[in-house]
Write an enzyme that holds these catalytic residues in place. Structure first.
Site, PDB file in Angstrom:
ATOM      1  CE1 TYR A  75      -8.526  -5.484   2.101  1.00  0.00           C
ATOM      2  CE2 TYR A  75      -6.497  -6.083   3.240  1.00  0.00           C
ATOM      3  CZ  TYR A  75      -7.192  -5.247   2.384  1.00  0.00           C
ATOM      4  OH  TYR A  75      -6.558  -4.179   1.806  1.00  0.00           O
ATOM      5  CD  GLU A  76      -8.174  -6.839  -2.278  1.00  0.00           C
ATOM      6  OE1 GLU A  76      -8.665  -6.250  -3.264  1.00  0.00           O
ATOM      7  OE2 GLU A  76      -6.981  -7.183  -2.222  1.00  0.00           O
ATOM      8  CG  ASN A  81      -0.842   2.427  11.653  1.00  0.00           C
ATOM      9  OD1 ASN A  81      -0.772   2.063  10.471  1.00  0.00           O
ATOM     10  ND2 ASN A  81      -1.285   1.623  12.622  1.00  0.00           N
ATOM     11  CG  HIS A 138      -6.066   2.218   3.796  1.00  0.00           C
ATOM     12  ND1 HIS A 138      -5.219   1.179   4.125  1.00  0.00           N
ATOM     13  CD2 HIS A 138      -5.892   2.419   2.471  1.00  0.00           C
ATOM     14  CE1 HIS A 138      -4.593   0.762   3.050  1.00  0.00           C
ATOM     15  NE2 HIS A 138      -4.974   1.504   2.024  1.00  0.00           N
ATOM     16  CG  MET A 160      -4.580  -6.386   7.444  1.00  0.00           C
ATOM     17  SD  MET A 160      -5.939  -5.270   7.004  1.00  0.00           S
ATOM     18  CE  MET A 160      -6.161  -4.387   8.570  1.00  0.00           C
ATOM     19  CB  SER A 161      -0.277  -8.326   2.810  1.00  0.00           C
ATOM     20  OG  SER A 161       0.787  -7.465   3.228  1.00  0.00           O
ATOM     21  CB  ALA A 170       1.818   0.053   4.341  1.00  0.00           C
ATOM     22  CG  HIS A 195      -4.711  -7.226   0.566  1.00  0.00           C
ATOM     23  ND1 HIS A 195      -4.710  -6.403  -0.536  1.00  0.00           N
ATOM     24  CD2 HIS A 195      -3.690  -6.798   1.357  1.00  0.00           C
ATOM     25  CE1 HIS A 195      -3.725  -5.508  -0.424  1.00  0.00           C
ATOM     26  NE2 HIS A 195      -3.100  -5.723   0.710  1.00  0.00           N
ATOM     27  CB  SER A 240      -0.903   0.020   1.242  1.00  0.00           C
ATOM     28  OG  SER A 240      -1.781  -1.072   1.242  1.00  0.00           O
ATOM     29  CG  HIS A 298      -2.761  -2.252  -3.537  1.00  0.00           C
ATOM     30  ND1 HIS A 298      -1.832  -3.251  -3.349  1.00  0.00           N
ATOM     31  CD2 HIS A 298      -3.009  -1.738  -2.312  1.00  0.00           C
ATOM     32  CE1 HIS A 298      -1.558  -3.345  -2.055  1.00  0.00           C
ATOM     33  NE2 HIS A 298      -2.262  -2.430  -1.415  1.00  0.00           N
TER      34      HIS A 298
END
Length: 273
Positions: free
Chosen positions: A85-86, A235, A247, A211-212, A113, A83, A30, A61
């Site tokens: 989560y997608e 963060n 995000h 998350m990746s 990220a 991802h 990201s 992306h």
């Protein structure tokens, strides 16, 4: 498990667009796709055109495969990733890694990220991934094993190639850059973690959470590729600071560290044999 014929169909399509045989691959997370803009003699192929590729809907992306020259090396870069989560299967998430291997990639540099769990770290730091923790209970190798692609039970003792990590540390030192090093924890998302979950993750020994990355690393190691992982800490994770997470902040911080990020990756690429 990925089908050999699907991998070869994607590879053959890509090879109709370029005669370059890449040796180094990048997965750009990201807000980090800017490195692909540095590639010279670039051939840009939209994911939607490549057989069996998915299409990411994640913000930041670009959904493009970029092939060309960088620092005298033949490279291929994923400008954006898929991802879990997608709603993609882990086969879909990791399929591009199989295709990179088929194209000739020996060294894979994976970026992301993510949030800092270690309170000694701060937003804007880059973190070399030493190891990871898979918190999802999912694994891209579950199911029938394609023995043509790799062994049934791959060893993950050194998931992140020590020689590449040493090289990254050397380059960071030459650039007088503060490169953190730590353990990355994979969380499915798309929700950010709760403060209680972050305390658990810290107790388990992770320094960052995202998350990746982990499924791609598993498949890369199954494919006998060398792997280097670098996180941009965008963060502090949930509960560390008394503020909500967004995000937009991830993308904003990733863009601020782009100069260091590009300098580090270019320096590493220059040193890879």
């Amino acid at each position: 498990m990925h089908k050999t014929e699907h991998i070869l169909e994607a590879k053959d399509y890509i090879m109709t667009k370029t005669n370059i045989t890449p040796e180094v691959g990048f997965v750009l997370g990201s807000g980090l796709g800017i490195l692909a803009d540095e590639i010279e003699n670039a051939v840009i192929i939209p994911y939607v055109d490549i057989p069996h590729f998915a299409k990411s809907s994640a913000i930041g992306h670009a959904n493009e495969l970029v092939i060309g020259d960088l620092m005298g090396k033949k490279v291929v870069a994923m400008k954006g990733r898929f991802h879990y989560y997608e709603g993609f299967s882990l086969d879909e998430v990791t399929f591009p890694i199989r295709v990179m291997k088929a194209l000739g990639v020996k060294n894979l540099i994976i970026t992301n990220a993510c949030g800092a769990v270690n309170t000694d770290f701060k937003p804007g730091d880059l973190m070399l991934i030493r190891d990871h923790i898979n918190l999802t209970g999912a694994n891209p190798l579950i199911g029938h094993n394609n023995d043509d692609l790799g062994t049934r039970f791959p060893d993950m003792t050194q998931a992140y190639t020590p020689e590449l990590r040493d090289l990254a540390k050397k380059v960071a030192e030459q650039l007088d850059m503060n490169l953190q090093e730590g353990v990355y924890a994979w969380w499915t998302g798309p929700t950010y973690e709760t403060p209680a979950e972050i305390r658990m993750i810290r107790t388990l020994g992770a320094d960052a959470v995202g998350m990746s990355t982990v499924p791609e690393v598993i498949v890369a190691r199954h494919s006998q590729m060398n792997v280097l992982g670098i996180s941009c800490l965008t963060n502090m994770a949930s509960g560390i600071l008394d503020q909500p997470l967004s995000h937009d902040e991830v993308i904003e911080v990733a863009s601020k560290v782009k100069t260091n990020f590009i300098a580090l990756l270019k320096g590493i690429l220059n040193e890879i044999a």
